[in-house]
Design an enzyme around this catalytic site. Sequence first.
Site, PDB file in Angstrom:
ATOM      1  N   ASN A 101     -19.453  15.456  -5.708  1.00  0.00           N
ATOM      2  CA  ASN A 101     -18.389  14.993  -4.936  1.00  0.00           C
ATOM      3  C   ASN A 101     -18.641  13.162  -4.687  1.00  0.00           C
ATOM      4  O   ASN A 101     -17.455  12.496  -4.636  1.00  0.00           O
ATOM      5  CB  ASN A 101     -18.293  15.902  -3.748  1.00  0.00           C
ATOM      6  CG  ASN A 101     -18.016  15.323  -2.896  1.00  0.00           C
ATOM      7  OD1 ASN A 101     -16.374  15.462  -2.627  1.00  0.00           O
ATOM      8  ND2 ASN A 101     -17.804  14.719  -1.732  1.00  0.00           N
ATOM      9  N   LYS A 148     -12.494   7.721 -12.282  1.00  0.00           N
ATOM     10  CA  LYS A 148     -12.186   9.254 -12.167  1.00  0.00           C
ATOM     11  C   LYS A 148     -11.311  10.052 -14.092  1.00  0.00           C
ATOM     12  O   LYS A 148     -11.621  10.827 -14.175  1.00  0.00           O
ATOM     13  CB  LYS A 148     -11.102   9.119 -11.168  1.00  0.00           C
ATOM     14  CG  LYS A 148     -10.995   8.953  -9.792  1.00  0.00           C
ATOM     15  CD  LYS A 148     -12.576   9.983  -9.518  1.00  0.00           C
ATOM     16  CE  LYS A 148     -13.168  10.083  -8.048  1.00  0.00           C
ATOM     17  NZ  LYS A 148     -13.763  11.130  -8.200  1.00  0.00           N
ATOM     18  N   TYR A 190     -11.683   2.439  -9.368  1.00  0.00           N
ATOM     19  CA  TYR A 190     -11.873   3.964  -9.564  1.00  0.00           C
ATOM     20  C   TYR A 190     -11.269   4.705 -10.381  1.00  0.00           C
ATOM     21  O   TYR A 190     -11.474   5.820 -10.907  1.00  0.00           O
ATOM     22  CB  TYR A 190     -11.276   4.033  -8.067  1.00  0.00           C
ATOM     23  CG  TYR A 190     -10.947   5.309  -7.818  1.00  0.00           C
ATOM     24  CD1 TYR A 190     -12.910   5.918  -6.773  1.00  0.00           C
ATOM     25  CD2 TYR A 190     -10.036   6.177  -7.001  1.00  0.00           C
ATOM     26  CE1 TYR A 190     -12.555   7.513  -6.243  1.00  0.00           C
ATOM     27  CE2 TYR A 190     -10.127   7.537  -6.487  1.00  0.00           C
ATOM     28  CZ  TYR A 190     -10.906   7.617  -6.585  1.00  0.00           C
ATOM     29  OH  TYR A 190     -11.233   9.428  -6.054  1.00  0.00           O
ATOM     30  N   ARG A 235     -19.327  14.602   4.877  1.00  0.00           N
ATOM     31  CA  ARG A 235     -18.242  14.258   5.448  1.00  0.00           C
ATOM     32  C   ARG A 235     -16.793  14.290   4.591  1.00  0.00           C
ATOM     33  O   ARG A 235     -17.148  14.545   3.886  1.00  0.00           O
ATOM     34  CB  ARG A 235     -17.503  13.192   5.707  1.00  0.00           C
ATOM     35  CG  ARG A 235     -17.986  12.090   5.142  1.00  0.00           C
ATOM     36  CD  ARG A 235     -18.013  10.504   5.758  1.00  0.00           C
ATOM     37  NE  ARG A 235     -18.469   9.311   5.123  1.00  0.00           N
ATOM     38  CZ  ARG A 235     -17.977   7.803   5.903  1.00  0.00           C
ATOM     39  NH1 ARG A 235     -18.307   7.424   5.913  1.00  0.00           N
ATOM     40  NH2 ARG A 235     -17.750   6.987   3.991  1.00  0.00           N
ATOM     41  N   ASP A 277     -30.287   8.317  -3.129  1.00  0.00           N
ATOM     42  CA  ASP A 277     -29.525   7.304  -3.471  1.00  0.00           C
ATOM     43  C   ASP A 277     -29.341   7.566  -5.042  1.00  0.00           C
ATOM     44  O   ASP A 277     -29.872   8.029  -6.092  1.00  0.00           O
ATOM     45  CB  ASP A 277     -29.910   5.682  -3.744  1.00  0.00           C
ATOM     46  CG  ASP A 277     -29.187   4.577  -4.659  1.00  0.00           C
ATOM     47  OD1 ASP A 277     -28.150   4.831  -5.205  1.00  0.00           O
ATOM     48  OD2 ASP A 277     -29.584   3.543  -3.938  1.00  0.00           O
ATOM     49  N   THR A 310      -8.770  13.870   5.873  1.00  0.00           N
ATOM     50  CA  THR A 310     -10.150  13.794   6.283  1.00  0.00           C
ATOM     51  C   THR A 310     -10.459  12.557   7.428  1.00  0.00           C
ATOM     52  O   THR A 310      -8.949  12.147   8.302  1.00  0.00           O
ATOM     53  CB  THR A 310     -11.357  13.304   4.958  1.00  0.00           C
ATOM     54  OG1 THR A 310     -10.836  12.132   5.037  1.00  0.00           O
ATOM     55  CG2 THR A 310     -10.433  13.882   3.799  1.00  0.00           C
TER      56      THR A 310
END
Length: 250
Positions: free
Chosen positions: A80, A148, A144, A15, A53, A178
């Site tokens: 991704n 990154k 996060y 997705r 996983d 999205t």
Amino acid sequence: MELDGRVAVVTGGTRGVGAGIARAFLRAGATVVICARRSPEVPVPGAEFMALDLRDAAAVGEFFDAVVARHGRLDTLVNNAGGTPYRLLGEGDAARHARVIELNLTAPLTASLAAREHLRASRGSIVMIGSVSGGRPSPGTAAYGAAKAGLENLARSMAVEWAPEVRVNTLVLGMVRTELSSLHYGDEEGIAAVGRTVPLGRLAEPSEIGEAAVFLASDHAAYVSGAALLVHGGGERPAFLDAATVNREK
């Protein structure tokens, strides 16, 4: 087409940005395998799905062996899979924040290590999906942002260590529209308002991220490695410009 005869794996490709990348690789002629923990609610037509996983290193190794056994080669890995809920640092313990780092930094490393020999055989490439959060303060998503930032640095080091057989690059993404945008930006009015903060006046579409990923995986980028390509619509206007009382239009 640019990627005819090539095989690409897109993690988290069921997705959002991942699905947009998978569709772009399919349009470019590649065979595409997407993986995620759960089956897609809306399948990506033409892509093969395999449950995985990424936190299970043994399963990750078996997954890439199975892809190559089925398709004969592996040319591109797009790391991704990732994401985070909004959580201030003081609202979670270190273990909870560490799970965000595991998904966004450790998992791409695990996948890259498992794919390395297959990519060496094809002289292929890795595309890391980074974020502008890695280069600025990220209140509410600090773990996060830290992950990154680490991912971009990891890609640079990997590009040096694994050259010349494997190219490694990062797409540094800004905000993307999205099916989950409402969770981050609110209703349509909120999404539009957030889009107006971007110099290009809107959020990116997943297909645009996909086209950038295809470029990095293609022969057009044959001399591009260790690079971080900004796909953020021009970035963010510095807040001080609007706060300052000089240089305003009369």
